[in-house]
Design a protein around this motif. Structure first.
Motif, short mmCIF file in Angstrom:
data_model
loop_
_atom_site.label_atom_id
_atom_site.label_comp_id
_atom_site.label_asym_id
_atom_site.label_seq_id
_atom_site.Cartn_x
_atom_site.Cartn_y
_atom_site.Cartn_z
N VAL A 1 -8.46 10.99 3.48
CA VAL A 1 -8.44 11.70 4.76
C VAL A 1 -8.23 13.17 4.47
O VAL A 1 -7.18 13.57 3.95
N ASN A 2 -9.24 14.00 4.78
CA ASN A 2 -9.18 15.43 4.51
C ASN A 2 -8.36 16.12 5.60
O ASN A 2 -8.58 15.92 6.78
N THR B 1 -5.29 12.93 1.92
CA THR B 1 -4.38 11.81 1.70
C THR B 1 -5.19 10.62 1.24
O THR B 1 -6.22 10.28 1.83
N VAL B 2 -4.73 10.01 0.16
CA VAL B 2 -5.38 8.85 -0.44
C VAL B 2 -4.43 7.66 -0.27
O VAL B 2 -3.22 7.80 -0.47
N THR B 3 -4.98 6.50 0.07
CA THR B 3 -4.19 5.28 0.19
C THR B 3 -4.66 4.31 -0.88
O THR B 3 -5.87 4.16 -1.10
N VAL B 4 -3.72 3.66 -1.54
CA VAL B 4 -4.02 2.68 -2.59
C VAL B 4 -3.25 1.39 -2.32
O VAL B 4 -2.22 1.39 -1.65
N THR C 1 0.83 -1.19 0.00
CA THR C 1 0.00 0.00 0.00
C THR C 1 0.87 1.25 0.00
O THR C 1 1.98 1.25 0.53
N PHE C 2 0.33 2.29 -0.62
CA PHE C 2 1.02 3.57 -0.73
C PHE C 2 0.01 4.68 -0.48
O PHE C 2 -1.19 4.51 -0.71
N SER C 3 0.49 5.82 -0.02
CA SER C 3 -0.39 6.97 0.15
C SER C 3 0.24 8.19 -0.52
O SER C 3 1.44 8.24 -0.74
N PHE C 4 -0.61 9.15 -0.84
CA PHE C 4 -0.15 10.39 -1.44
C PHE C 4 -1.17 11.48 -1.15
O PHE C 4 -2.34 11.21 -0.88
N ARG C 5 -0.70 12.73 -1.17
CA ARG C 5 -1.58 13.88 -1.01
C ARG C 5 -2.02 14.36 -2.38
O ARG C 5 -1.25 14.33 -3.33
N ARG C 6 -3.26 14.80 -2.41
CA ARG C 6 -3.78 15.46 -3.61
C ARG C 6 -4.69 16.59 -3.15
O ARG C 6 -5.07 16.65 -1.98
N ARG C 7 -5.05 17.45 -4.06
CA ARG C 7 -5.98 18.53 -3.74
C ARG C 7 -7.34 17.92 -3.44
O ARG C 7 -7.72 16.92 -4.03
N SER C 8 -8.06 18.49 -2.51
CA SER C 8 -9.37 17.96 -2.16
C SER C 8 -10.45 18.80 -2.83
O SER C 8 -10.20 19.89 -3.32
N GLY C 9 -11.65 18.26 -2.86
CA GLY C 9 -12.76 18.95 -3.49
C GLY C 9 -13.47 18.03 -4.46
O GLY C 9 -13.09 16.87 -4.62
N SER C 10 -14.49 18.55 -5.09
CA SER C 10 -15.24 17.75 -6.06
C SER C 10 -14.39 17.55 -7.30
O SER C 10 -13.93 18.51 -7.91
N GLY C 11 -14.19 16.30 -7.66
CA GLY C 11 -13.39 15.98 -8.83
C GLY C 11 -14.13 15.03 -9.74
O GLY C 11 -15.30 14.69 -9.50
N SER C 12 -13.45 14.57 -10.75
CA SER C 12 -14.04 13.61 -11.68
C SER C 12 -13.04 12.49 -11.94
O SER C 12 -11.84 12.65 -11.79
#
Length: 136
Positions: free
Chosen positions: A107-108, A115-118, A55-66
């Protein structure tokens, strides 16, 4: 250098090794190298007993996306695409839910990022994961 040059997506005005596009995409400051890199890029996470792959995690911008984390997710004009391969030299990096799965909910952090974990699927003992970040 001119202000225009320093503001380009692939410029690194603070000299910390992270270009403006990556810093914006991961909620870091492109003008301060002091501690701004904490949490940048992909981070390996500790597997719990319930996961079957790394498993890995990374930060991305939050908000409504597609889109989806597994196949390409766009938010605030930034597209995050995760790709996996069994070889760094492979021309066949794969993406999608057959090889990558989001684990839990993002996790906001309350600062415009999450942070998103995959998890990576597959039985190969060596697997690689890369994150591509792009903007129009």
């Amino acid at each position: 250098q001119s202000r225009y040059t320093l503001a380009q997506p692939l410029s690194d005005p603070d000299g910390d090794g992270w270009v403006n596009l990556m810093e914006f995409a991961q909620g870091s400051s492109p003008t301060s190298s002091s501690g701004s890199q904490v949490g940048m890029g992909l981070q390996a996470t500790t597997n719990s007993g319930s996961t079957n792959g790394p498993t890995f995690s990374f930060r991305r911008r939050s908000g409504s996306g597609s889109g989806s984390t597994e196949s390409g997710y766009t938010v605030d004009g930034i597209t995050y695409t995760l790709r996996t391969s069994v070889s760094l030299g492979s021309p066949n990096w794969q993406t999608g839910p057959a090889v990558i799965q989001q684990v839990g909910s993002p996790v906001n952090h309350g600062d415009g990022t999450e942070t998103v974990t995959v998890r990576l699927f597959g039985t190969n003992p060596a697997s690689f994961l890369k994150m591509e970040v792009s903007s129009p």
